[in-house]
Structure formats: C-alpha cells, structure tokens
Design an enzyme around this catalytic site. Structure first.
Site, PDB file in Angstrom:
ATOM      1  N   LYS A  42      -7.410   4.716 -10.747  1.00 27.15           N
ATOM      2  CA  LYS A  42      -8.859   4.918 -10.822  1.00 27.15           C
ATOM      3  C   LYS A  42      -9.445   4.587 -12.189  1.00 27.15           C
ATOM      4  CE  LYS A  42      -9.814   6.193  -6.616  1.00 27.15           C
ATOM      5  NZ  LYS A  42     -10.925   5.819  -5.758  1.00 27.15           N
TER       6      LYS A  42
HETATM    7  C1  PLP Z   1      -3.700   9.063  -5.457  1.00 24.04           C
HETATM    8  C2  PLP Z   1      -4.671   8.206  -4.717  1.00 24.04           C
HETATM    9  N1  PLP Z   1      -4.219   7.343  -3.808  1.00 24.04           N
HETATM   10  C3  PLP Z   1      -5.057   6.555  -3.112  1.00 24.04           C
HETATM   11  C4  PLP Z   1      -6.419   6.610  -3.290  1.00 24.04           C
HETATM   12  C5  PLP Z   1      -7.328   5.736  -2.466  1.00 24.04           C
HETATM   13  O1  PLP Z   1      -7.960   4.753  -3.241  1.00 24.04           O
HETATM   14  P1  PLP Z   1      -9.418   4.229  -2.917  1.00 24.04           P
HETATM   15  O2  PLP Z   1     -10.382   5.347  -3.208  1.00 24.04           O
HETATM   16  O3  PLP Z   1      -9.611   3.052  -3.823  1.00 24.04           O
HETATM   17  O4  PLP Z   1      -9.473   3.858  -1.460  1.00 24.04           O
HETATM   18  C6  PLP Z   1      -6.924   7.508  -4.231  1.00 24.04           C
HETATM   19  C7  PLP Z   1      -8.357   7.658  -4.416  1.00 24.04           C
HETATM   20  O5  PLP Z   1      -8.836   8.612  -5.007  1.00 24.04           O
HETATM   21  C8  PLP Z   1      -6.036   8.320  -4.971  1.00 24.04           C
HETATM   22  O6  PLP Z   1      -6.476   9.180  -5.908  1.00 24.04           O
END
Ligand code: PLP
Length: 369
Positions: A42
């Site tokens: 992120k």
């Molecule tokens: C640990 C983790 N995996 C996957 C995701 C999913 O990513 P995205 O929000 O870009 O779909 C997030 C999103 O917050 C996350 O924190």
C-alpha cells in the site's frame, strides 16, 4: 545516498519457493512487498495519490489526510504524513489489530474506531461515509479515497506491473493477487492486457466477500474482500478467480513461514496457495508471479498465535506435501459482476475523487458513468 524514506518505496524482489514448488511444474515467484518501508504494497498507491494530490492542488502544506483503512493503506499514509509533515486521521474499526493501531499511532496518526456495522456486516461503508463527512468538515483536508479513486489502480499500472514484466520478460504465464479495493488487481491486469496479453490474470477473494458475486458472510482474512465490485477493477481484464476460506489462508501463510522461511500475511497465504495451484498446471520453465502484499509480523496475535488458531479450529501446521494437496483441490469461482454505481452518492464520495477520476480518463469507468 537516499534523500527520504519515501524514495525506498517499490523495486521489491521476486522470491522462489524451492521447498514447496517441484521441478516438474511451473515456477512460483513471490513479489515480496513487505520490503516497502511501510511494510506493505500500500506504500505504492498511498505515495502516488498524495503526490498527485499535491501536484493537482488538492493537498496543501499543513493539510490533513483523512482515510478509511483498517490496516496497510492507513499505515502507509501515516508514514507518508510523518515524512511530509501532514496531519493524518485514520478511520479504523474493531477488526483492526492492536499491532496496526500501534503502528498508526507510532507514525503520529490520529485513529477513530468506527463501531457501526454496515448492511453487509462489515465496516467498509460506515467507515467510508464517516471519512467523507469529516473531509467535508475539516478545512484544508484531503481524502485519498482508496476505494473510489482510480489513481489507486493507476499507481500499480505505472509501478508494480512494469516491475513484474521487466523482471520476467517473455516468461510469465500467469499473475495472481488478492483483491479488496481492486487497486493491485485492477492496475496490474490492465497493464498486462495491453503489454503481455498472454499472461493469465487470476484474482483471489475471501469466501464471504462478494467482489466476484455470491453470498455475503463474515470472514477473518484481513485486507481482502469488499461487499461490491470496486471501480478500480475491470472484471473484463480477469481470466479466473478463486475464493479462499479463512482456514486455507491462515494455514497456507503459516506453512510458507515454516517450509520456506517467508513471512506473509493471510491474504498472501491465500494468493500463494492459488499460485501453487496455478504452477501445478503449468509446464517447467513457465512462471507465475504472486503478490505478497505484506509480511507476517502484523498478525503475530492471530496468524502466529497457536491459541488463536486453535480457537478458530484451524490446523496449526501443515507440511509442504499437504499444502500442495490443498492447492491441487482448489476450484475456480464463476465470476458475477457486483458493481454498485449508487454507492458514489449514498456514501458521499467527495468531489475531489470524482474530479481526479475524470482527469485520469484512461481508467475512468463505472464511478463516473
Ligand atoms: C494485506 C493485503 N492484501 C491484499 C489487499 C488487497 O489489495 P487492493 O486493495 O489493492 O485490492 C490489501 C488491501 O488493503 C491488503 O492490505
């Protein structure tokens, strides 16, 4: 010499899993996002959105950043706010772990815990509406709005996707990642469909989340899932999807720590399990890249707590062979769109987000239609 901590975001390594992956199948490569300074993938969209907001005049010196996040995106914003001198207010919820709250506060962010559940039993919608309301009330504030701002997927289109293709030119057969706001899956799938259309794009969601349609139910995998299909994700760019149970995700993440020495969170355990399944169906020499969105330290009190695992009635540990069997048994999910254009109005998505989406015409889709 590096000028600021923010310059260390991105350019993460690809890591093999030689103790789990055999030589008679495709090769799994984990894109290890824990190496970003905020500890997760992120950092990429958070920095990109803040820089764009500064460039477009939406965020000024002394301003306040307000966001709804129960985890990684909030931590990234808190780190960026500390580095750049902004006040950061994060709307979290009772599912936010003590470790995440400590990190948010450690970076100096103010945390508001939203306790009212929305109509799907989660906190996404109540957190988002409150964040939007606060953004209207606090002067000189900016809402990055990871759920509705198309710059989220644009960040991955520009950085993560390029890094992956540069590292695996011509040898990439498939790409796997988890989905919540759709930033990673939406941005990377869009890039691949243009520059490497032969790559099979695979999305991973939680059983109980309805991003790919289906029945909504409670689930425990952090960071994954939503009760609608996010605007950052164009389902036409997805070839295949899986829904993973809580137990599969947690057990897989623990197995990769024990069998490979790789720390990852439960969402990445879910993805790596799907990547292993994909590799089992590929020929030697073919590759599948799988995003590992964060590391395991954030989940010490759950994922790496045997008492907690026991309370959930999850298996405490499985060996590589058992993990391979779990992967082989996974079945793809048949995707049904669940876009909700009405949410733009009912959640009060800010004008700045809609404006940014109109500006980033390349990805503009349902949110402004
Ligand atoms: C640990 C983790 N995996 C996957 C995701 C999913 O990513 P995205 O929000 O870009 O779909 C997030 C999103 O917050 C996350 O924190």
């Amino acid at each position: 010499m590096i000028g600021s901590i923010l310059e260390t975001i991105g350019r993460t390594p690809l890591i093999t899993i030689p103790n789990t992956n055999t030589k008679h199948e495709g090769q799994v490569l984990l894109k290890y996002e824990r190496y970003n300074p905020g500890g997760s993938i992120k950092d990429r969209p958070a920095l990109f959105i803040i820089q764009e907001a500064e460039r477009r005049g939406w965020l000024h010196p002394g301003g306040t950043i307000i966001e709804s996040s129960s985890g990684n995106f909030g931590i990234s914003l808190a780190m960026i706010g500390a580095a750049k001198g902004y006040r950061v207010v994060i709307l979290a919820d009772p599912k936010t772990t003590g470790a995440n709250l400590a990190l948010l506060r450690g970076f100096g962010a103010e945390v508001i815990i939203v306790t009212e559940q929305d109509d799907s039993g989660s906190y996404h919608k109540t957190r988002i509406s409150l964040a939007n309301k606060l953004a209207g009330e606090i002067d000189n504030s900016f809402r990055p709005d990871q759920c509705f701002n198309l710059l989220n997927s644009e960040a991955h289109y520009r950085s993560t996707a390029r890094e992956i293709l540069e590292a695996c030119p011509g040898k990439l057969a498939a790409f796997v990642t988890a989905v919540s706001t759709g930033g990673q899956l939406g941005g990377i799938s869009h890039y691949m469909k243009i520059y490497a259309p032969e790559v099979q794009i695979i999305g991973v969601d939680a059983v109980g989340s309805t991003i790919f349609g289906g029945e909504s139910d409670a689930y425990r995998i952090p960071g994954i899932g939503l009760s609608w299909t996010p605007v950052n994700l164009n389902l036409n760019d997805i070839d295949c999807a899986y829904k993973i149970t809580d137990e599969q995700a947690f057990v897989a993440a623990r197995a990769f720590a024990r069998n490979e020495g790789i720390l990852m969170g439960p969402s990445s355990g879910a993805c790596a399990l799907v990547a292993l399944k994909t590799a089992q169906e590929l020929a030697p020499g073919e590759r599948v890249v799988c995003m590992v969105s964060d590391g395991g330290e954030r989940y010490i009190q759950t994922l790496f707590n045997e008492e907690w695992m026991g309370e959930q009635i999850f298996a405490a540990s499985v060996g590589a062979e058992e993990l391979r069997t779990m992967a082989r048994r996974l079945q793809p999910w048949s995707v049904r769109p669940n876009y909700r254009p009405d949410l733009v109005q009912s959640l009060g998505v800010p004008e700045t987000t809609l404006h940014m989406n109109r500006d980033s015409g390349r990805l503009a889709r349902q949110s402004t239609e």
